[in-house]
Motif scaffolding. Structure first.
Motif, PDB file in Angstrom:
ATOM      1  N   ALA A 162       0.547 -65.890  38.683  1.00  0.00           N
ATOM      2  CA  ALA A 162      -0.178 -66.897  38.041  1.00  0.00           C
ATOM      3  C   ALA A 162      -1.790 -66.749  37.949  1.00  0.00           C
ATOM      4  CB  ALA A 162       0.084 -68.303  38.501  1.00  0.00           C
ATOM      5  N   ALA A 163      -2.253 -65.781  38.614  1.00  0.00           N
ATOM      6  CA  ALA A 163      -3.716 -65.877  38.701  1.00  0.00           C
ATOM      7  C   ALA A 163      -4.410 -65.418  37.237  1.00  0.00           C
ATOM      8  CB  ALA A 163      -4.103 -64.802  39.988  1.00  0.00           C
ATOM      9  N   ASP A 164      -5.361 -66.049  37.223  1.00  0.00           N
ATOM     10  CA  ASP A 164      -6.101 -65.590  35.989  1.00  0.00           C
ATOM     11  C   ASP A 164      -7.243 -64.748  36.161  1.00  0.00           C
ATOM     12  OD1 ASP A 164      -4.813 -67.532  34.279  1.00  0.00           O
ATOM     13  OD2 ASP A 164      -6.122 -69.211  34.988  1.00  0.00           O
ATOM     14  N   CYS A 165      -7.602 -64.340  37.495  1.00  0.00           N
ATOM     15  CA  CYS A 165      -8.779 -63.593  37.830  1.00  0.00           C
ATOM     16  C   CYS A 165      -8.503 -62.190  37.278  1.00  0.00           C
ATOM     17  CB  CYS A 165      -8.892 -63.614  39.511  1.00  0.00           C
ATOM     18  SG  CYS A 165     -10.164 -62.560  39.953  1.00  0.00           S
ATOM     19  N   GLY A 166      -7.384 -61.251  37.831  1.00  0.00           N
ATOM     20  CA  GLY A 166      -7.100 -60.003  37.509  1.00  0.00           C
ATOM     21  C   GLY A 166      -7.997 -58.973  38.032  1.00  0.00           C
ATOM     22  N   GLY A 167      -9.105 -59.268  39.159  1.00  0.00           N
ATOM     23  CA  GLY A 167      -9.880 -58.451  39.600  1.00  0.00           C
ATOM     24  C   GLY A 167      -9.043 -57.528  40.573  1.00  0.00           C
TER      25      GLY A 167
END
Length: 73
Positions: free
Chosen positions: A34-39
């Motif tokens: 669910a993380a939007d970061c993607g780093g």
């Protein structure tokens, strides 16, 4: 391969590169994707959990979140 109690340490499932140990920031909670970061999650430390299981501490290069991930055998 690292052994603990005669068995390979870690899990058979890997969420990090076997060469550089880098991962991707995909989860807010383990497995939720669910993380939007993607780093990129860079490895910053290793520790041994209770019971002898090894884990990598990752820090996200974009948002700075710290996570603990089991090391694959």
């Amino acid at each position: 391969m690292i052994f603990y109690g005669g068995k390979p340490a870690g899990t058979q499932h890997r969420n990090h590169c076997p060469n550089c140990l880098t991962s991707l920031h995909l989860d807010n909670e383990p497995g939720d994707r669910a993380a939007d970061c993607g780093g990129q999650m860079e490895p910053v430390a290793v520790w041994v959990r209770k019971g002898g299981e090894w884990a990598i501490i990752h820090r996200c290069r974009l948002c700075g979140k710290l996570t603990s991930n089991r090391i694959a055998a």
